[in-house]
Design a protein around this motif. Structure first.
Motif, PDB file in Angstrom:
ATOM      1  N   SER A 182       0.820  -1.213   0.000  1.00  0.00           N
ATOM      2  CA  SER A 182       0.000   0.000   0.000  1.00  0.00           C
ATOM      3  C   SER A 182       0.852   1.260   0.000  1.00  0.00           C
ATOM      4  CB  SER A 182      -0.940   0.001   1.210  1.00  0.00           C
ATOM      5  OG  SER A 182      -0.206  -0.059   2.422  1.00  0.00           O
ATOM      6  N   ASP A 183       1.766   1.384   0.938  1.00  0.00           N
ATOM      7  CA  ASP A 183       2.517   2.637   1.087  1.00  0.00           C
ATOM      8  C   ASP A 183       4.030   2.441   1.033  1.00  0.00           C
ATOM      9  OD1 ASP A 183       0.451   4.439   1.229  1.00  0.00           O
ATOM     10  OD2 ASP A 183       0.207   4.266   3.390  1.00  0.00           O
ATOM     11  N   GLY A 184       4.478   1.378   0.404  1.00  0.00           N
ATOM     12  CA  GLY A 184       5.912   1.133   0.335  1.00  0.00           C
ATOM     13  C   GLY A 184       6.355   0.772  -1.065  1.00  0.00           C
ATOM     14  N   CYS A 185       7.628   0.425  -1.192  1.00  0.00           N
ATOM     15  CA  CYS A 185       8.153   0.023  -2.504  1.00  0.00           C
ATOM     16  C   CYS A 185       9.479  -0.709  -2.324  1.00  0.00           C
ATOM     17  CB  CYS A 185       8.353   1.232  -3.408  1.00  0.00           C
ATOM     18  SG  CYS A 185       9.682   2.343  -2.890  1.00  0.00           S
ATOM     19  N   ARG A 186       9.860  -1.400  -3.366  1.00  0.00           N
ATOM     20  CA  ARG A 186      11.199  -1.989  -3.471  1.00  0.00           C
ATOM     21  C   ARG A 186      11.888  -1.235  -4.597  1.00  0.00           C
ATOM     22  NH1 ARG A 186      14.293  -5.721  -6.386  1.00  0.00           N
ATOM     23  NH2 ARG A 186      15.462  -7.273  -5.161  1.00  0.00           N
ATOM     24  N   ALA A 187      13.009  -0.597  -4.280  1.00  0.00           N
ATOM     25  CA  ALA A 187      13.695   0.243  -5.258  1.00  0.00           C
ATOM     26  C   ALA A 187      15.160  -0.152  -5.354  1.00  0.00           C
ATOM     27  CB  ALA A 187      13.574   1.713  -4.870  1.00  0.00           C
ATOM     28  N   ILE A 188      15.779   0.237  -6.439  1.00  0.00           N
ATOM     29  CA  ILE A 188      17.215   0.007  -6.640  1.00  0.00           C
ATOM     30  C   ILE A 188      17.954   1.282  -6.284  1.00  0.00           C
ATOM     31  CG2 ILE A 188      19.040  -0.600  -8.255  1.00  0.00           C
ATOM     32  CD1 ILE A 188      17.129  -2.879  -7.605  1.00  0.00           C
ATOM     33  N   ASN A 189      18.846   1.164  -5.323  1.00  0.00           N
ATOM     34  CA  ASN A 189      19.632   2.309  -4.880  1.00  0.00           C
ATOM     35  C   ASN A 189      20.971   2.311  -5.609  1.00  0.00           C
ATOM     36  OD1 ASN A 189      19.648   4.590  -3.084  1.00  0.00           O
ATOM     37  ND2 ASN A 189      21.303   3.568  -1.968  1.00  0.00           N
ATOM     38  N   ASN A 190      21.340   3.430  -6.184  1.00  0.00           N
ATOM     39  CA  ASN A 190      22.602   3.566  -6.916  1.00  0.00           C
ATOM     40  C   ASN A 190      23.524   4.527  -6.172  1.00  0.00           C
ATOM     41  OD1 ASN A 190      21.913   2.006  -9.398  1.00  0.00           O
ATOM     42  ND2 ASN A 190      20.346   3.584  -9.610  1.00  0.00           N
ATOM     43  N   VAL A 191      24.730   4.070  -5.869  1.00  0.00           N
ATOM     44  CA  VAL A 191      25.708   4.907  -5.175  1.00  0.00           C
ATOM     45  C   VAL A 191      27.058   4.798  -5.878  1.00  0.00           C
ATOM     46  CG1 VAL A 191      24.562   4.704  -2.936  1.00  0.00           C
ATOM     47  CG2 VAL A 191      26.327   3.058  -3.580  1.00  0.00           C
ATOM     48  N   VAL A 192      27.857   5.821  -5.705  1.00  0.00           N
ATOM     49  CA  VAL A 192      29.213   5.820  -6.259  1.00  0.00           C
ATOM     50  C   VAL A 192      30.195   5.952  -5.098  1.00  0.00           C
ATOM     51  CG1 VAL A 192      30.864   6.997  -7.750  1.00  0.00           C
ATOM     52  CG2 VAL A 192      28.433   6.847  -8.423  1.00  0.00           C
ATOM     53  N   GLY A 195      34.641   6.334  -6.996  1.00  0.00           N
ATOM     54  CA  GLY A 195      34.573   6.272  -8.446  1.00  0.00           C
ATOM     55  C   GLY A 195      33.926   5.015  -8.995  1.00  0.00           C
ATOM     56  N   LYS A 196      33.533   4.102  -8.129  1.00  0.00           N
ATOM     57  CA  LYS A 196      32.911   2.871  -8.584  1.00  0.00           C
ATOM     58  C   LYS A 196      31.421   2.896  -8.258  1.00  0.00           C
ATOM     59  CE  LYS A 196      33.408  -2.178  -8.491  1.00  0.00           C
ATOM     60  NZ  LYS A 196      34.189  -3.325  -7.957  1.00  0.00           N
ATOM     61  N   ARG A 197      30.593   2.528  -9.241  1.00  0.00           N
ATOM     62  CA  ARG A 197      29.143   2.554  -9.071  1.00  0.00           C
ATOM     63  C   ARG A 197      28.638   1.217  -8.521  1.00  0.00           C
ATOM     64  NH1 ARG A 197      25.013   5.622 -10.968  1.00  0.00           N
ATOM     65  NH2 ARG A 197      26.510   6.877 -12.159  1.00  0.00           N
ATOM     66  N   TYR A 198      27.783   1.319  -7.508  1.00  0.00           N
ATOM     67  CA  TYR A 198      27.165   0.146  -6.910  1.00  0.00           C
ATOM     68  C   TYR A 198      25.640   0.290  -6.966  1.00  0.00           C
ATOM     69  CZ  TYR A 198      31.777  -0.793  -4.864  1.00  0.00           C
ATOM     70  OH  TYR A 198      33.117  -1.031  -4.688  1.00  0.00           O
ATOM     71  N   SER A 199      24.979  -0.813  -7.224  1.00  0.00           N
ATOM     72  CA  SER A 199      23.517  -0.833  -7.221  1.00  0.00           C
ATOM     73  C   SER A 199      23.041  -1.962  -6.319  1.00  0.00           C
ATOM     74  CB  SER A 199      22.970  -1.044  -8.636  1.00  0.00           C
ATOM     75  OG  SER A 199      23.344   0.018  -9.488  1.00  0.00           O
ATOM     76  N   TYR A 200      22.062  -1.666  -5.492  1.00  0.00           N
ATOM     77  CA  TYR A 200      21.526  -2.698  -4.621  1.00  0.00           C
ATOM     78  C   TYR A 200      20.067  -2.363  -4.284  1.00  0.00           C
ATOM     79  CZ  TYR A 200      22.516   0.737  -0.928  1.00  0.00           C
ATOM     80  OH  TYR A 200      22.552   1.865  -0.167  1.00  0.00           O
ATOM     81  N   PRO A 201      19.248  -3.388  -4.024  1.00  0.00           N
ATOM     82  CA  PRO A 201      17.825  -3.145  -3.730  1.00  0.00           C
ATOM     83  C   PRO A 201      17.617  -2.694  -2.295  1.00  0.00           C
ATOM     84  CG  PRO A 201      18.281  -5.482  -3.688  1.00  0.00           C
ATOM     85  CD  PRO A 201      19.565  -4.819  -4.115  1.00  0.00           C
ATOM     86  N   ARG A 202      16.585  -1.890  -2.116  1.00  0.00           N
ATOM     87  CA  ARG A 202      16.170  -1.441  -0.789  1.00  0.00           C
ATOM     88  C   ARG A 202      14.639  -1.457  -0.726  1.00  0.00           C
ATOM     89  NH1 ARG A 202      18.943   4.278   0.561  1.00  0.00           N
ATOM     90  NH2 ARG A 202      18.088   3.809   2.627  1.00  0.00           N
ATOM     91  N   TYR A 203      14.129  -1.561   0.472  1.00  0.00           N
ATOM     92  CA  TYR A 203      12.683  -1.411   0.691  1.00  0.00           C
ATOM     93  C   TYR A 203      12.429  -0.111   1.450  1.00  0.00           C
ATOM     94  CZ  TYR A 203      11.418  -6.138  -0.794  1.00  0.00           C
ATOM     95  OH  TYR A 203      11.191  -7.277  -1.539  1.00  0.00           O
TER      96      TYR A 203
END
Length: 254
Positions: A182-192, A195-203
């Motif tokens: 209802s009021d949430g989501c699962r998203a992909i968080n992108n951080v650097v 100089g290296k890019r990382y992607s990981y899921p978050r709720y």
């Protein structure tokens, strides 16, 4: 439009949807002074009809006969995107749960939970742009959801009864899933980093009611999920093991 229970009820509904007194006055053709008086001293019918709705002080009889996991899921949906209000002169109430067109699976899950908890009741649907409301009518809604009351949920205290807490403790996955749906989501968080890019899921879970926000946090605790409050109205789950736990029964919305 004459001053009637239905008129006052409609004023509360418009107020809950964000309209101010002047806008409500324009829609209903009622003076602003009258509308303000209703908000300060609403018609006794609101309290009277809730008090006379069939209920069990310990636990609603309908809940005893319903699949507990389905009730817990519906409870989470009500707390997140649901609203209950009285209609007509016979003590009938309407439950409306907002659902997004983008997630038909969640909408169907919501319908199925209503059908399990309120068997035999017709489940309706009202379409809007990009979303729609799943609707059901029943005299028993205030006892199914004792958190019912006029006004926005974030402007009043939201607490679970002892029997509701016992059901959630037995079925925390359904409770947390419904809140995220209802009021949430699962998203992909992108951080650097360096100089290296990382992607990981978050709720994430967002709600302007502190009480509902903390109920979600309690649900996370029951599951052993690590969370943090990253904003005044938002909880975040980013730890790999905790995300993996939620992925086993929630995952991306669909």
């Amino acid at each position: 439009m004459t001053k009637s229970f239905e008129t006052v009820q409609e004023a509360f509904r418009l107020h809950d949807e964000g309209l101010n007194v002047s806008q409500i006055s324009g829609v209903l053709g009622v003076s602003r002074m009258a509308i303000r008086s209703w908000f300060v001293q609403p018609l006794d019918a609101f309290a009277t009809r809730a008090a006379h709705a069939p209920h069990d002080a310990d636990q609603c009889q309908l809940v005893r006969g319903a699949p507990p996991a389905e009730y817990v899921y519906l409870l989470g949906q009500y707390l997140g995107d649901g609203y209950i209000h009285p209609i007509g002169p016979r003590g009938v109430f309407k439950l409306r749960i907002a659902t997004a067109d983008a997630y038909p699976g969640i909408r169907q899950r919501c319908v199925e939970s209503i059908q399990s908890v309120l068997p035999g009741k017709k489940v309706g649907f009202v379409q809007s742009i990009g979303c729609g409301e799943v609707i059901v009518h029943s005299k028993h809604l205030p006892c199914l959801f004792p958190q019912y009351g006029p006004g926005r949920k974030h402007e009043r205290v939201i607490e679970l009864t002892s029997w509701q807490r016992e059901l959630v403790e037995a079925h925390p996955r359904e409770f947390v899933a419904a809140l995220i749906h209802s009021d949430g989501c699962r998203a992909i968080n992108n951080v650097v980093v360096r100089g290296k890019r990382y992607s990981y899921p978050r709720y994430f879970f967002n709600n302007v009611s502190t009480d509902i926000l903390m109920l979600c946090a309690w649900g996370f605790d029951l599951l052993g999920v690590e969370w943090r409050q990253n904003n005044w109205n938002c909880l975040s789950v980013a730890k790999r093991d905790s995300v993996a736990m939620l992925d086993t029964f929630i995952g991306p919305k669909s």
